[in-house]
Design a protein around this motif. Structure first.
Motif, short mmCIF file in Angstrom:
data_model
loop_
_atom_site.label_atom_id
_atom_site.label_comp_id
_atom_site.label_asym_id
_atom_site.label_seq_id
_atom_site.Cartn_x
_atom_site.Cartn_y
_atom_site.Cartn_z
N GLY A 9 52.78 40.88 50.11
CA GLY A 9 54.07 40.78 50.80
C GLY A 9 55.16 40.06 50.03
N ILE A 10 55.22 40.24 48.69
CA ILE A 10 56.23 39.50 47.93
C ILE A 10 57.59 40.19 48.05
CG2 ILE A 10 54.62 38.40 46.35
CD1 ILE A 10 55.27 40.46 44.26
N ARG A 11 58.60 39.35 48.18
CA ARG A 11 59.98 39.83 48.32
C ARG A 11 60.90 39.00 47.43
NH1 ARG A 11 57.94 41.04 53.43
NH2 ARG A 11 58.58 43.12 54.16
N GLY A 22 58.41 43.51 49.88
CA GLY A 22 57.08 43.53 50.51
C GLY A 22 55.98 44.13 49.65
N VAL A 23 55.99 43.85 48.36
CA VAL A 23 54.98 44.42 47.46
C VAL A 23 53.64 43.71 47.63
CG1 VAL A 23 54.29 44.60 45.03
CG2 VAL A 23 56.58 45.31 45.74
N SER A 24 52.60 44.49 47.80
CA SER A 24 51.23 43.98 47.83
C SER A 24 50.40 44.79 46.86
CB SER A 24 50.62 44.09 49.23
OG SER A 24 51.34 43.31 50.17
N LEU A 25 49.64 44.11 46.01
CA LEU A 25 48.76 44.81 45.08
C LEU A 25 47.66 43.87 44.61
CD1 LEU A 25 49.59 43.73 41.97
CD2 LEU A 25 51.56 45.21 42.40
N ASP A 57 60.97 35.06 47.08
CA ASP A 57 61.55 34.54 48.31
C ASP A 57 60.50 34.42 49.41
OD1 ASP A 57 64.03 34.55 47.06
OD2 ASP A 57 64.55 36.55 47.78
N GLU A 58 59.59 35.38 49.43
CA GLU A 58 58.52 35.41 50.41
C GLU A 58 57.26 35.94 49.75
OE1 GLU A 58 59.38 37.57 54.01
OE2 GLU A 58 61.53 37.22 53.79
N GLY A 59 56.13 35.70 50.41
CA GLY A 59 54.88 36.30 49.95
C GLY A 59 53.99 35.33 49.21
N ARG A 60 52.83 35.84 48.83
CA ARG A 60 51.80 35.03 48.17
C ARG A 60 51.31 35.73 46.92
NH1 ARG A 60 46.36 35.18 47.93
NH2 ARG A 60 46.35 37.08 49.22
N VAL A 61 51.14 34.95 45.84
CA VAL A 61 50.62 35.48 44.58
C VAL A 61 49.52 34.56 44.07
CG1 VAL A 61 51.12 36.11 42.20
CG2 VAL A 61 52.84 36.51 43.96
#
Length: 305
Positions: A9-11, A22-25, A57-61
């Motif tokens: 969910g990265i933005r 909202g990229v997830s991989l 801005d958002e999400g988890r890596v």
């Protein structure tokens, strides 16, 4: 085994532009993974977030089991990054350049010279970096990203602007890097490159991942028509249409442009049989869908500046 990269969910937004939405991989350890997309799709921004160069801005890596942001010094020796455009130190030779990069990681000159040889630049070590050809400069850039023996390598359009021979030589180098067990993440505009090199790819557009999978699996999902082509003049288009109709072959479009007679169908066997019966196989070419067809199907055909 922990995935080499896990993003959820990265933005990232720049003013009114939602660059990543909202990229997830997930990239498995030892995988050769491609990120594809037209200009402005968000590929480079996504890569920079994964590398820990830019904050999402958002999400988890997670990168090799750790968060890359805030800038994580424990990860720096474990990753190698080759940027879309590289700038080397002025007036340094290729050998001096890679030795300088090596010294930043505590790697000795001998290992740096070995890497220069590995990328085929041993004979150009005394040439100043700005005097190298495009392909040689790209090889030097990749060598600098690999000189400290990283586990994970990021390559942002490494073959852009190279001639076909230089591209093929770089492909061999990248295959070798991956065969040693390194995880490789690649962005590219060359769909044949991704189809040949990558275990899996993600197709992005407008900051989102549209589809992920092995190139061959994505092509099969498309279920596109097969194009059967022969030299024009051996058999007429009308005669071939009549033969196919008599054989009960459905949904076949036949065209003759004066150079090539082609038939597009999802069932090529009747077409091949009809051509063979008429001894009309001269110049035969059978072409199925490719990753490029998948790409255009997902992202459209309009020109992107």
């Amino acid at each position: 085994m922990t995935a080499a990269i896990a993003a959820e969910g990265i933005r990232k937004r720049y003013g009114d532009i939602q660059a990543v939405d909202g990229v997830s991989l997930t990239v498995e350890s030892g995988e050769f993974y491609g990120i594809l997309g037209p200009n402005g799709a968000g590929k480079t921004t996504t890569l920079e977030i994964l590398e820990g160069i830019r904050e999402a801005d958002e999400g988890r890596v997670e990168l090799l089991g750790e968060s890359p942001w805030p800038r994580n010094p424990r990860l720096l020796p474990r990753i190698g990054v080759q940027f879309q455009a590289s700038a080397f130190f002025e007036r340094l030779t290729a050998r001096e350049t890679i030795r300088t990069f090596a010294s930043l990681y505590g790697v000795g000159a001998g290992a740096a010279d070995t890497m220069l040889d590995r990328v085929g630049l041993a004979g150009f070590g005394s040439v100043r970096a700005e005097k190298l050809s495009g392909g040689q400069a790209q090889r030097l850039s990749i060598a600098c990203a690999l000189v400290h023996d990283p586990e994970l390598v990021f390559l942002d359009e490494p073959t852009t602007g190279l001639d076909p021979q230089a591209r093929r030589n770089l492909w061999d180098l990248l295959r070798g890097i991956n065969a040693e067990g390194r995880t490789v993440v690649l962005t590219t505009h060359y769909l044949d490159e991704a189809e040949i090199l990558c275990d899996r790819v993600s197709v992005m557009d407008h900051g989102r991942v549209l589809r992920t999978g092995a190139p061959a699996a994505l092509v099969r999902e498309l279920d596109d028509k097969v194009r059967v082509s022969v030299e024009s003049g051996v058999v007429g288009a009308d005669a071939l249409r009549e033969a196919l109709a008599a054989a009960g072959a459905g949904d076949v479009s036949v065209e003759d442009d004066g150079t090539t007679l082609s038939a597009s169908t999802r069932t090529p066997a009747p077409v091949l049989s009809a051509l063979a019966e008429r001894n009309a196989l001269r110049g035969l070419e059978v072409r199925g869908a490719t990753l490029e067809d998948v790409f255009l199907h997902l992202t459209g055909r309009e020109y992107r500046a």
